[in-house]
Scaffold this active site. Structure first.
Site, mmCIF file in Angstrom:
data_model
loop_
_atom_site.group_PDB
_atom_site.id
_atom_site.type_symbol
_atom_site.label_atom_id
_atom_site.label_comp_id
_atom_site.label_asym_id
_atom_site.label_seq_id
_atom_site.Cartn_x
_atom_site.Cartn_y
_atom_site.Cartn_z
ATOM 1 N N ARG A 95 0.345 7.254 1.020
ATOM 2 C CA ARG A 95 -0.307 7.097 -0.127
ATOM 3 C C ARG A 95 -1.931 7.403 -0.187
ATOM 4 O O ARG A 95 -2.597 7.055 0.636
ATOM 5 C CB ARG A 95 0.089 5.809 -0.641
ATOM 6 C CG ARG A 95 -0.363 5.221 -1.994
ATOM 7 C CD ARG A 95 0.489 5.933 -3.020
ATOM 8 N NE ARG A 95 0.264 5.397 -4.384
ATOM 9 C CZ ARG A 95 0.686 5.907 -5.642
ATOM 10 N NH1 ARG A 95 1.113 6.998 -5.537
ATOM 11 N NH2 ARG A 95 0.637 5.305 -6.774
ATOM 12 N N THR A 355 6.417 14.241 -9.780
ATOM 13 C CA THR A 355 6.421 13.989 -8.566
ATOM 14 C C THR A 355 7.549 14.729 -7.863
ATOM 15 O O THR A 355 8.317 15.532 -8.813
ATOM 16 C CB THR A 355 6.812 12.402 -8.846
ATOM 17 O OG1 THR A 355 5.498 11.874 -9.005
ATOM 18 C CG2 THR A 355 6.824 12.008 -7.238
ATOM 19 N N ASP A 397 -2.827 5.501 -11.281
ATOM 20 C CA ASP A 397 -2.106 4.290 -10.941
ATOM 21 C C ASP A 397 -2.563 2.962 -10.777
ATOM 22 O O ASP A 397 -1.828 1.769 -10.577
ATOM 23 C CB ASP A 397 -1.180 5.028 -9.752
ATOM 24 C CG ASP A 397 0.047 5.749 -10.071
ATOM 25 O OD1 ASP A 397 0.377 5.868 -11.418
ATOM 26 O OD2 ASP A 397 0.631 6.141 -9.205
ATOM 27 N N SER A 426 2.505 2.108 -6.345
ATOM 28 C CA SER A 426 3.471 3.192 -6.989
ATOM 29 C C SER A 426 4.672 2.890 -7.164
ATOM 30 O O SER A 426 5.108 1.498 -6.993
ATOM 31 C CB SER A 426 3.582 4.040 -5.475
ATOM 32 O OG SER A 426 4.591 5.092 -5.835
ATOM 33 N N SER A 427 5.461 3.608 -8.040
ATOM 34 C CA SER A 427 6.761 3.235 -8.255
ATOM 35 C C SER A 427 7.969 4.233 -7.452
ATOM 36 O O SER A 427 8.999 4.035 -7.758
ATOM 37 C CB SER A 427 7.035 3.567 -9.761
ATOM 38 O OG SER A 427 6.275 2.689 -10.528
ATOM 39 N N GLY A 446 9.553 10.392 -11.660
ATOM 40 C CA GLY A 446 9.551 9.917 -13.016
ATOM 41 C C GLY A 446 8.943 8.781 -13.391
ATOM 42 O O GLY A 446 9.205 8.025 -14.118
ATOM 43 N N GLY A 447 7.894 8.405 -12.497
ATOM 44 C CA GLY A 447 6.955 7.475 -12.968
ATOM 45 C C GLY A 447 7.500 6.119 -13.036
ATOM 46 O O GLY A 447 8.258 5.754 -12.103
#
Ligand code: GLY
Length: 545
Positions: A95, A355, A397, A426-427, A446-447
């Site tokens: 990340r 993503t 984010d 993050s998701s 997909g956020g």
């Protein structure tokens, strides 16, 4: 490495859970990715005698070339690995981190955390791929980089889907990005500077990217063009190995993303609320209602409590069994709970995402579930001219402007505030769902909706009442606490929607489908593999002959 929070261990020890993680050898290897050329890049590594980790490294780099709006050397992500010979799961956390010059977020006004060089966090992909290939792979970095170099040199044809993304984001492009990417369907994108950067990376690894020639060029470009990332930030970046979030639910073991992804904790929250529910016996309406109510409660807590655990104290007790039970008890099976009655933290909406995800298995039983990102479509829109690297806009984010929604509509708390060197929440939720008979490898872009997509596909695999294709391709539903509305994909059953409305849910019909799941199902008894690529995208299943 971080250890499992006590509350997640508690879920693990609940008596109804009894999954084994033991895996049989698959019949062959498989790569499922969002672009055929990237799946082929991974397969080429398996064919050369490489393992799933070589294949994952090659797929990740190739995706960064042929799906440039979604991931790449200028971005980051999470690689979930299963190392068969050690029977061990590990997450490589690649990340992005916040550069020192971002301070505590004071520099971000309006869209400045989304568009332009200053929106970029320190990229993590190069460090993640370096570790993946060198520590876990067999072929060496140079060979896994080769397909991406070739694709960047020879170019690829712009699809109408990519052209749509370009059209949507091109206002944010800097001149170098415009020159590369401002193309129509059928035109070719070639990326010669990126090919040279990749080649250097193949020769010298993360060292050249973070402390060598690439770092110098990247830092020079960024300084000139208003970026915040300096040489020190690059020099200090490291990918980190983390223990995944692991919990059991009714005979299934879920191995999923740890912080700084909120995905695993949020899945553990939702399944934790549903410990005493028999999802198989519920009618579809009741099941969907229950999942929506559980999502509402879990997303609320996500935004309030979660951040990079290396920087903030995460109150893991928010997942305590009795608290989750209380939340479950607050769900009325006949009526939707107004979100603000659960206690609100601000306004949320969700739109726009990009993503990528891919899944890999090799003949030895090694597995990879990887979700990678530059955040928004085409990240910050900034390409460093001398390196050809498209920079992410992951700074968005973070909770950069307290009280205001980010691009995904998430209004997040102090736990996810900007701090130098910190990773933004993050998701992304690359996961393995290990059932008594089958292992399901899955993930999606997909956020903020990533977590609910992984949830619904996981539940599909546990119910097993429809074919695997439906777990990935059925119309989706999503609730993220606020706005207090169930988001429904086009194609969601009108009858069911009407019934949900009858229970008091506010419905928000979306204009477009979302997500792009790339999954593999491994039959643990026969070793048979089924690849499933989301019909919403352009992905491909590549099976080893
Ligand atoms: N950039 C999207 C996420 O990590 O959730």
């Amino acid at each position: 490495m971080r250890y499992l929070p006590a509350c997640i261990l508690m879920l693990l020890t609940t008596p109804v859970f009894a999954a084994s993680t033991e895996a049989v050898k698959p019949e062959s290897g498989m790569v499922v990715a969002a672009q055929p050329a990237a799946a082929e890049a991974g397969m080429a590594m398996l064919q050369k005698g490489g393992n799933a980790f070589d294949a994952a490294a090659a797929t990740a780099l190739a995706l960064g070339v042929v799906e440039p709006g979604s991931s790449g050397l200028g971005g980051g992500g999470f690689f979930m690995l299963y190392i068969a010979r050690q029977d061990r799961y590990v997450m490589i956390d690649a990340r992005e981190t916040s550069p020192a010059a971002a301070g505590h977020g004071e520099v971000f006004e309006s869209r400045s955390s989304i568009d332009g060089a200053q929106a970029a966090g320190v990229p993590g992909l190069a460090a993640g791929v370096d570790r993946l290939a060198k520590k876990y792979g067999k072929l060496g970095l140079k060979r896994v980089v080769a397909p991406a170099v070739k694709l960047a040199t020879d170019g690829f044809t712009v699809s109408s889907r990519l052209a749509g993304m370009i059209e949507w984001r091109k206002a944010a492009f800097n001149p170098a990005a415009r020159e590369l990417f401002d193309k129509k369907p059928g035109e070719i994108i070639r990326q010669p500077q990126l090919a040279a950067t990749l080649k250097q990376f193949g020769e010298h690894g993360a060292e050249v990217f973070y402390r060598g020639e690439t770092a110098l060029s990247l830092a020079r470009d960024l300084k000139r063009d208003g970026g915040l990332i300096g040489l020190n930030d690059l020099g200090e970046y490291h990918a980190v190995e983390r223990k995944p979030v692991v919990f059991d639910y009714h005979g299934y073991r879920v191995v999923t993303a740890a912080l700084p992804s909120s995905g695993g904790m949020t899945l553990a929250h939702i399944f934790g609320q549903l410990q005493d529910d028999d999802l198989k016996r519920l009618k579809e309406l009741d099941r969907d209602h229950l999942l929506i109510e559980a999502m509402k409660r879990a997303y609320r807590d996500r935004n309030r409590y979660l951040g990079d655990a290396d920087f903030v104290t995460v109150p893991y007790d928010y997942l305590a069994e009795n608290r989750l039970q209380e939340l479950r008890d607050s769900i009325d099976m006949q009526h939707a709970s107004p979100a603000l009655d659960i206690q609100g933290v601000g306004e949320m909406f969700s739109e726009g995402h990009d993503t990528t995800h891919f899944s890999v298995v090799d003949r030895e039983g090694n597995m990879v579930s990887a979700t990678l990102s530059v955040n928004y479509a085409f990240g910050s829109g900034y390409v460093s001219p001398s390196t050809g690297i498209l920079l992410n806009d992951e700074m968005d984010d973070f909770a950069t402007r307290p009280g205001e929604p980010n691009a995904y509509g998430l209004v997040q708390g102090q736990a996810n505030g900007v701090e130098p060197g910190k990773r933004m929440l993050s998701s992304m939720t690359p996961s393995f769902i290990i059932g008594p008979e089958r292992t399901f490898i899955l993930g999606t872009p997909g956020g903020s909706r990533i977590i609910s997509m992984v949830l619904e596909a996981s539940v599909g695999s546990m119910l097993d009442e429809a074919p695997p294709d439906d777990w990935v391709n059925s119309p989706r539903f999503h609730h993220q606490f606020l706005p207090d509305a169930v988001q429904l994909e086009p194609g969601f059953s009108a009858k069911l929607a009407g019934q949900l409305q009858g229970s008091g849910h506010t419905l928000q019909w979306l204009e477009r489908p979302y997500g792009n799941m790339q999954a593999i199902l491994l039959d643990r008894k026969s070793g048979r593999l089924t690849g499933i690529t989301d019909r919403r995208g352009e992905g491909a299943v590549s099976r080893q002959p």
